[in-house]
Design a protein around this motif. Structure first.
Motif: not given
Length: 359
Positions: A163-170, A153-160, A234-243
């Motif tokens: 506010n970052l684009s896919f390129n910015e996330i990776i 739930i967390i990783s899916g929600y955080s990823f989708f 890891n996927m969930g945290m990459l989506s909000d690394l600054k936060g």
């Protein structure tokens, strides 16, 4: 397969503790390297599966009741003695980190002073060992499936919803939060220190199996399960690394971004994981020094528990970032010995070529 699945679940339960499930370990050893964290997770998953298979099969072969027999077998008597001391020390260190982690959850999730959480976990851990309440541990270990569900739930929600684009996330990364210099060393150290802590209980569990293949399959499935959890967190945290920077419990931060109720649910699951690991590690450490089921053992449990509580004041983040990498370097000896042991067993099974045999 049912027995193998049970062993796999227990394997995952051993490795998951305050640092893993909270995301703090994964942040320092994987996520901070950005897109390269994915490669690190692939390496870690393969190693967890292979090493889990090897340890459980050795446990089954020797019908072991202690990690010492396996360590002496793969490392030799003298090196094995040194490794045994390192494992024993690390068991105490993990207990300290579990107590510190519970304090961090109380502070970040409930707004209660961290010392209250540390005291509560210390008393609960000591009390369980004094009363020998094994059923409580088996009930708490059942929270592992809930952790999988919450992480999805967390990783899916955080990823989708990021506010970052896919390129910015990776391409996002923060090497400043990393525990080591590069993604490959981070992955190797992560597996190394986790196996240093986990080999004690994993060997004993493997010893309960008569069938080597059944035990080995449990180790493989457990390693794959750990890899899936690593990927999700890891996927969930990459989506909000600054936060998540500066947070002792990154996954709790992400859960609270979705819903406070999800945050409370995850905090309870985390505390269950911490409790389970804390009891197991404190028992294994004390039993290595003093015979279990004696008055000396109970007295030692109280003394060691109090020492672990006092040591927890070093701080959760600092402990994870300092103790784990140091132990990880020592753990490379165990990994190398397990690989050599596997290669030797494979060599014995191969038919020797007649011409080479003459030489």
């Amino acid at each position: 397969m049912k027995n193998s699945m049970n062993l796999a679940g227990a394997y995952i339960g051993i490795i998951i503790g305050a640092g893993f499930a909270s995301g703090q370990e994964i942040l320092q050893f994987f996520t901070s390297f950005g897109i390269y964290s994915g490669l690190g997770i692939v390496v870690a998953t393969a190693l967890f599966a292979f090493l889990g298979m090897q340890v459980t099969q050795l446990g089954s072969t020797f019908q072991t009741r202690s990690h010492k027999s396996i360590i002496n077998h793969i490392c030799g008597r003298y090196i094995g003695g040194v490794i045994d001391m390192i494992i024993t020390f690390f068991l105490f260190g993990v207990t300290v980190i579990m107590i510190a982690g519970s304090g961090t959850i109380f502070a970040e999730q409930f707004g209660i002073p961290s010392i209250a959480g540390a005291i509560a976990m210390t008393i609960l851990t000591i009390g369980t060992l004094l009363l020998n309440v094994k059923k409580i541990m088996s009930i708490i270990s059942a929270v592992t499936p809930f952790l999988f569900i919450i992480m999805i739930i967390i990783s899916g929600y955080s990823f989708f919803t990021s506010n970052l684009s896919f390129n910015e996330i990776i391409t996002s990364s923060n090497r400043g939060a990393a525990a080591t210099g590069n993604w490959l060393m981070g992955s190797l150290l992560y597996v190394s220190y986790n196996m240093t802590a986990g080999i004690a209980m994993l060997a004993v569990m493997g010893g309960t199996f008569k069938d080597k293949k059944e035990a080995g399959m449990g180790g493989i499935l457990g390693g794959i399960g750990l890899g899936i959890l690593l990927f999700l967190i890891n996927m969930g945290m990459l989506s909000d690394l600054k936060g998540i920077q500066g947070s002792g419990m990154p996954t709790l931060y992400l859960a609270n971004q979705i819903s406070p109720w999800l945050g409370y649910m995850l905090s309870i699951v985390l505390l269950g994981m911490i409790y389970n690991t804390s009891v197991g590690m404190l028992y294994a450490f004390t039993a290595r020094l003093v015979p279990a089921d004696t008055m000396r053992f109970k007295f030692s449990v109280v003394m060691v528990g109090i020492l672990a509580f006092l040591a927890s004041f070093v701080g959760f983040i600092k402990l994870v970032g300092t103790l784990y990498p140091i132990t990880g370097y020592f753990g490379f000896v165990i990994i190398a010995a397990l690989i050599i042991s596997w290669l030797r067993s494979r060599a014995k099974k191969r038919p020797v070529n007649a011409e080479w045999a003459k030489l």
